[in-house]
Design a protein around this motif. Structure first.
Motif, PDB file in Angstrom:
ATOM      1  N   SER A 106      38.435  51.028  29.739  1.00 42.88           N
ATOM      2  CA  SER A 106      39.428  51.308  30.851  1.00 42.88           C
ATOM      3  C   SER A 106      40.580  52.263  30.159  1.00 42.88           C
ATOM      4  CB  SER A 106      39.574  50.126  31.638  1.00 42.88           C
ATOM      5  OG  SER A 106      40.241  50.060  32.667  1.00 42.88           O
ATOM      6  N   GLN A 133      35.261  49.968  32.881  1.00 41.29           N
ATOM      7  CA  GLN A 133      35.033  50.642  33.452  1.00 41.29           C
ATOM      8  C   GLN A 133      33.300  51.031  32.619  1.00 41.29           C
ATOM      9  OE1 GLN A 133      36.204  51.995  36.528  1.00 41.29           O
ATOM     10  NE2 GLN A 133      37.543  50.555  35.439  1.00 41.29           N
ATOM     11  N   GLN A 161      41.997  52.695  37.662  1.00 38.12           N
ATOM     12  CA  GLN A 161      41.126  52.643  37.196  1.00 38.12           C
ATOM     13  C   GLN A 161      40.656  53.214  36.675  1.00 38.12           C
ATOM     14  OE1 GLN A 161      41.831  48.995  34.217  1.00 38.12           O
ATOM     15  NE2 GLN A 161      42.785  48.408  36.023  1.00 38.12           N
TER      16      GLN A 161
END
Length: 527
Positions: free
Chosen positions: A326, A338, A482
């Motif tokens: 991230s 992520q 993010q």
């Protein structure tokens, strides 16, 4: 903070190295566990070897984690952080926040004096906040207090801070605000960075640029039983092997960072104990989006895919890290995972071809001159060569690097293309991990957005998050932030450091906090 800025690099400061996290690879040794004879120590002073120079000891104008470590030995704030980076009262006895989250009222501890004998009181707090807020002073900390409308002295032990609007990270920012003696500020003005005067357990003795910074015991310190050592000397030693050699011989009592590739060789030998802990230190490379070809998202994503993060962690960090999945560490407030840019050379080549750069291009990468940073840049250089990108590695001394980055007053003047660096939010909040790095108002010299990243949606979301008081709503907004930034890829997302330090086994109480800052408040030599 960037490890140079903060940390930073940064570097900030990150500012824990927990006692229960001691031990290295192979045969772990727990702190305090007698697995080897205690090393010998003469005198009651210690030496700490670090990998770079301090940039400044002005607590209102520092942006690198090492400088934060230095000035926190001498200064304190209304609030501070414990070893878990939780906000705690220090010079404040207590505080209250109004229902509308716009008024903060602090009751101060009494009978505390600065190192020059000046009394600590509400007026001193006001003087410091007014200094930070004064635009003529152009201090780096000003951006953290933009929401402060006024500071009022209610009485000698009560100060009231009023905001123009709610600011969710206010307590964390106040924990970063060190209080300088008003008398010292009046005497030294802009040169206060060379004449630190605080309320902390140690007093300033000397700072010889490039050689050492020494502090000495504050005999009149207000907390009983502290400090426990007479002097602490910080020695900048950029070369990894030299720091380790100093620890082995006893020339240094504590070193940070300890080269990860030498953990197994030194742990448990020569009276050395290795400490390690997860951190909030994100390690990455910024790509200047105002420069071609980094203005093309396909190029930035291609570079991310071209670098094998698993290999990076193994080769550069000796396994003491995890992927940066991230824009911030998983230990940072409101982190949202992520999908990582896992190493994929073919995908990288395909993206470069789409961008019209099938034959690659030439660029340069900047970074600090310490051993590990140079090693990291050289690894990236080798990885990018596989997709046709020729990278010129340019290491620089900390002061030179800081000047090169911050001397550009506009994006057009900036010369940086790629920067190998790290950042840790020393105020331990999501705002500090986001706004200084990605808000368009934070282009150098105003902030650390050295990718010159600008996304109107992200700007709006960051501003929205700061005004929210509900944690669940903040978390949702930061998750969107993010996700968008990770997709835009203004950085090469490398890794999150595991903090590794080394010490002699007679030394206790020196800790490295998750942000990478060194805490020496309870330093003690066990005889």
């Amino acid at each position: 903070m960037k490890k140079r800025f903060a940390a930073f690099t940064a570097l900030v400061l990150a500012g824990a190295m927990f006692a229960g996290c001691s031990g290295g690879a192979g045969k772990p040794q727990q702190q305090g566990e007698a697995q080897q004879p205690t090393a010998k120590k003469e005198g009651n002073g210690i030496t700490i070897a670090v990998n770079a120079n301090f940039v400044t000891l002005d607590p209102h104008n520092a942006a690198d984690t090492l400088s934060i470590s230095g000035y926190r030995t001498m200064y304190q704030g209304l609030l501070g952080f414990d070893q878990d980076m939780k906000v705690m009262p220090v010079l404040a006895e207590s505080y209250e926040v109004s229902p509308d989250a716009k008024v903060y009222t602090f009751k101060l501890k009494e009978n505390i004096k600065f190192h020059d004998g000046t009394a600590f009181n509400a007026e001193a707090v006001k003087v410091n906040l007014d200094r930070v807020k004064n635009k003529d002073n152009n201090l780096k900390m000003a951006r953290s207090f933009a929401a402060v409308e006024k500071t009022e002295v209610v009485d000698a032990k009560t100060v009231k801070i009023t905001l123009s609007q709610p600011y969710s990270a206010m307590l964390n920012k106040l924990a970063m605000l060190m209080i300088i003696s008003p008398q010292a500020l009046e005497k030294h003005g802009k040169d206060i960075g060379q004449h630190p005067v605080g309320t902390g357990p140690f007093k300033y003795k000397e700072w010889v640029q490039g050689d050492r910074m020494t502090i000495e015991k504050n005999a009149d310190y207000w907390e009983k039983g502290l400090p426990k050592v007479d002097t602490i000397t910080f020695k900048p030693v950029p070369e990894n092997g030299s720091r380790v050699a100093m620890l082995k011989t006893g020339e240094a009592d504590f070193v940070y960072p300890l080269p990860t590739e030498q953990v197994e060789q030194v742990n448990g030998k020569n009276g050395i104990v290795v400490d390690k802990t997860p951190s909030t230190i994100a390690r990455y490379i910024t790509m200047n989006m105002t420069k071609k070809p980094f203005d093309d998202v396909r190029v930035r994503q291609a570079i991310n895919y071209a670098i094998n993060k698993d290999a990076y962690i193994k080769v550069v960090k000796s396994g003491f890290a995890e992927k940066l999945d991230s824009t911030m560490s998983s230990k940072t407030q409101f982190y949202a995972k992520q999908t990582p840019y896992d190493g994929n050379v073919e995908k990288a080549k395909a993206l470069l071809k789409e961008a019209g750069l099938e034959n690659g291009f030439k660029a340069e990468i900047w970074g600090s001159s310490d051993s590990e940073t140079v090693k990291g840049m050289q690894f990236v250089q080798q990885q990018l060569a596989a997709v046709g990108i020729t990278l010129d590695v340019k290491p620089m001394e900390e002061g030179t690097l800081s000047n090169e980055i911050n001397s550009a007053k506009t994006p057009q003047e900036s010369k940086v293309q790629m920067w190998y660096v790290s950042w840790s939010p020393s105020s331990a909040d999501a705002d500090a991990a986001t706004r200084p790095l990605f808000a368009s108002e934070m282009f150098p010299p105003n902030g650390a957005n050295t990718a010159y990243y600008k996304n109107d949606k992200v700007d709006e979301l960051i501003a929205k998050a700061n005004k929210l008081s509900n944690a669940d709503e903040q978390k949702a907004v930061y998750a969107d932030v993010q996700a968008q930034i990770y997709k835009d890829a203004p950085w090469v997302f490398l890794a999150v450091d595991q903090i590794v330090s080394g010490k002699k086994n007679y030394l206790e109480g020196v800790k490295v906090y998750p942000d990478g800052s060194i805490n020496v408040r309870e330093a003690e030599i066990k005889k």
